[in-house]
Enzyme design. Structure first.
Site, mmCIF file in Angstrom:
data_model
loop_
_atom_site.group_PDB
_atom_site.id
_atom_site.type_symbol
_atom_site.label_atom_id
_atom_site.label_comp_id
_atom_site.label_asym_id
_atom_site.label_seq_id
_atom_site.Cartn_x
_atom_site.Cartn_y
_atom_site.Cartn_z
ATOM 1 N N LYS A 112 6.273 -2.682 7.471
ATOM 2 C CA LYS A 112 5.797 -2.517 8.885
ATOM 3 C C LYS A 112 4.496 -3.585 9.244
ATOM 4 C CE LYS A 112 2.254 -1.058 8.580
ATOM 5 N NZ LYS A 112 0.943 -1.912 7.897
ATOM 6 N N TYR B 258 0.928 3.524 12.642
ATOM 7 C CA TYR B 258 1.126 4.864 12.190
ATOM 8 C C TYR B 258 1.033 6.073 12.983
ATOM 9 C CZ TYR B 258 1.373 2.838 7.341
ATOM 10 O OH TYR B 258 1.757 2.136 6.390
HETATM 11 P P1 NAD Z 1 -1.960 -8.835 0.626
HETATM 12 O O1 NAD Z 1 -2.764 -9.905 1.360
HETATM 13 O O2 NAD Z 1 -2.547 -8.263 -0.496
HETATM 14 O O3 NAD Z 1 -0.599 -9.761 0.307
HETATM 15 C C1 NAD Z 1 0.097 -10.697 1.066
HETATM 16 C C2 NAD Z 1 0.997 -11.653 0.141
HETATM 17 O O4 NAD Z 1 1.651 -12.730 0.957
HETATM 18 C C3 NAD Z 1 0.087 -12.307 -0.994
HETATM 19 O O5 NAD Z 1 0.732 -12.440 -2.243
HETATM 20 C C4 NAD Z 1 0.032 -13.724 -0.530
HETATM 21 O O6 NAD Z 1 -0.157 -14.544 -1.463
HETATM 22 C C5 NAD Z 1 1.392 -13.717 0.249
HETATM 23 N N1 NAD Z 1 1.342 -14.961 1.126
HETATM 24 C C6 NAD Z 1 2.417 -15.934 1.291
HETATM 25 N N2 NAD Z 1 2.055 -16.645 2.505
HETATM 26 C C7 NAD Z 1 0.854 -16.379 2.983
HETATM 27 C C8 NAD Z 1 -0.232 -17.056 3.930
HETATM 28 N N3 NAD Z 1 0.206 -17.960 4.683
HETATM 29 N N4 NAD Z 1 -1.370 -16.204 4.131
HETATM 30 C C9 NAD Z 1 -1.713 -15.377 3.403
HETATM 31 N N5 NAD Z 1 -0.874 -14.578 2.260
HETATM 32 C C10 NAD Z 1 0.235 -15.422 2.185
HETATM 33 O O7 NAD Z 1 -1.140 -7.933 1.980
HETATM 34 P P2 NAD Z 1 -0.318 -6.537 1.801
HETATM 35 O O8 NAD Z 1 -1.668 -5.417 2.005
HETATM 36 O O9 NAD Z 1 -0.005 -6.532 0.323
HETATM 37 O O10 NAD Z 1 0.339 -6.326 2.828
HETATM 38 C C11 NAD Z 1 1.687 -7.204 2.917
HETATM 39 C C12 NAD Z 1 2.587 -6.601 4.086
HETATM 40 O O11 NAD Z 1 2.744 -5.258 3.947
HETATM 41 C C13 NAD Z 1 2.030 -6.502 5.460
HETATM 42 O O12 NAD Z 1 2.904 -6.560 6.674
HETATM 43 C C14 NAD Z 1 1.282 -4.930 5.908
HETATM 44 O O13 NAD Z 1 1.216 -4.741 6.799
HETATM 45 C C15 NAD Z 1 2.253 -4.533 4.749
HETATM 46 N N6 NAD Z 1 1.793 -3.129 4.183
HETATM 47 C C16 NAD Z 1 2.284 -2.025 4.470
HETATM 48 C C17 NAD Z 1 1.844 -0.986 3.793
HETATM 49 C C18 NAD Z 1 2.387 0.690 3.858
HETATM 50 O O14 NAD Z 1 2.152 1.530 3.411
HETATM 51 N N7 NAD Z 1 3.939 0.487 3.974
HETATM 52 C C19 NAD Z 1 0.627 -0.793 3.049
HETATM 53 C C20 NAD Z 1 -0.267 -2.057 3.012
HETATM 54 C C21 NAD Z 1 0.543 -3.258 3.655
#
Ligand code: NAD
Length: 366
Positions: A135, A220
């Site tokens: 999401k 949420y």
């Molecule tokens: P994060 O920043 O920790 O990870 C993002 C990943 O994407 C990294 O590994 C990064 O290297 C990669 N990436 C690839 N191309 C990129 C770019 N151009 N710029 C930046 N990063 C790039 O983020 P996250 O917290 O893991 O979130 C990722 C997704 O998951 C988001 O869509 C977020 O909304 C979702 N999320 C959902 C929940 C949940 O509870 N369902 C919780 C956190 C995050």
């Protein structure tokens, strides 16, 4: 609720079924008894590292991690060692489409910055894989529709990572609402926010995030309100405030919005990237109220009711439950319980919220 949604009975049945690790007729013919579906994780950031991969390794009954997609070679080495993955099952963003020829991969789980969800979901579907996308589903309703169309064209299932829909406290509150245990729900309050850190992160860049607190965590509160009321909102009124216009130059900091539903119920929701502590909802009904606080955490959610009863359950890992439900749906060739259409409905409301902020007017939907 919109009729394309699974009924609550279907939803509960699916969860019950997902709890049983059983042999199946699989997606591409006979599935070996007890064989888990293979998951490729795309994007090895915080969520993949701290929640999804551990859930796959420790808690999932129907799925296992078989491949990764990363742009960072050092991460690939660590993940291969940690999860016993062969080099042949490590991809980067250029070789992503070669997942099509890897028979071990059944599901591609997209865990990338929000604006990349559409591209990688569509490429995953074209590679012939089922897709679980985090999401918010995308950064526009138009992209959501393209993702739905791509998965339909490829005859693959699409699910959105709405983990709270599998969370027992949420399910209990939905039961209290739909069974009118306190009479009909009349008013809902819901809010989720946190104080965001690093000013350089993608969550504060509109091009990658699509929006700020609303897209990330306000969604949420939006979901909770929609499901507690059991209808789709028809009128949205919203305002945004920025106390730090430098840090939040590109995305929203704090938004308060109201949603009016066809039956006359109103929800008041809020979200912020600039303070901690709001993580809750409360539904007021004819004869009482019920609430969760905290409501949206990975673990430790709990709630109360106006008759002084507690809402407290042992909660299984939300990511394992979500993955297992998706696997069950794939194996039984049933529609996704957290469909692309569901993600699209939220994006339509999110767009209406931003439109109301931009115009100062109430936006009508539906
Ligand atoms: P994060 O920043 O920790 O990870 C993002 C990943 O994407 C990294 O590994 C990064 O290297 C990669 N990436 C690839 N191309 C990129 C770019 N151009 N710029 C930046 N990063 C790039 O983020 P996250 O917290 O893991 O979130 C990722 C997704 O998951 C988001 O869509 C977020 O909304 C979702 N999320 C959902 C929940 C949940 O509870 N369902 C919780 C956190 C995050």
């Amino acid at each position: 609720m919109n009729t394309t949604n699974p009924s609550r009975r279907d939803f509960v049945r699916a969860l019950g079924a997902a709890a049983i690790a059983a042999p199946f007729v699989g997606i591409a013919g006979a599935q070996e008894p007890g064989k888990k579906l293979g998951v490729a994780l795309v994007g090895l950031g915080s969520l993949s590292t701290k929640q999804i991969a551990p859930a796959l390794a420790k808690s999932s009954k129907l799925c296992k991690l078989v491949a990764i997609v990363t742009g960072t070679p050092a991460k690939a080495d660590k993940w291969m060692a940690d999860y016993g993955l062969p080099k042949t099952h490590v991809y980067n963003y250029e070789t992503f489409d070669q997942l099509a020829t890897n028979p071990d991969v059944d599901i591609i789980y997209v865990v990338l910055p929000n604006s990349m969800h559409a591209e990688y979901t569509i490429r995953a579907a074209k590679a012939g894989k089922h897709v679980l996308c985090e999401k918010p589903m995308a950064t526009s309703a138009a992209d959501c529709q393209r993702m739905i169309d791509a998965c339909k064209a490829a005859d693959r299932l699409l699910a959105i990572g709405y983990r709270c829909q599998f969370e027992p406290h949420h399910r209990e509150c939905r039961r209290l609402a739909s069974e009118k245990v306190f009479g009909a729900v009349k008013y809902v309050e819901a809010g989720f926010g946190f104080k965001i850190g690093d000013p350089a992160q993608w969550r504060l860049r509109k091009g990658l995030a699509g929006g700020g607190a609303l897209m990330d965590v306000g969604i949420y509160a939006l979901q909770a309100a929609r499901f507690l009321v059991g209808e789709e909102p028809i009128a949205i009124s919203a305002l945004e405030t920025k106390t730090d216009p430098v840090k939040f130059a590109e995305v929203d900091e704090t938004i308060v919005w109201t949603m009016r539903f066809p039956g006359g119920v109103v929800a008041k929701c809020s979200t912020s990237y600039n303070f901690n502590g709001e993580n809750r909802f409360r539904a007021y009904a004819e004869k009482g109220w019920f609430e969760l606080d905290p409501a949206y955490s990975y673990a430790g959610n709990s709630g109360r009711r106006s008759d002084k009863l507690e809402i407290k359950f042992d909660a299984p890992d939300q990511f394992a439950t979500e993955l297992d439900d998706f696997a069950q749906r794939i194996l039984e060739k049933k529609p996704s319980s957290v469909s692309g259409e569901e993600g699209l409905r939220d994006l339509r409301v999110i767009e209406a919220i931003y439109q109301s902020i931009a115009t100062g007017a109430t936006v009508k939907l539906g």
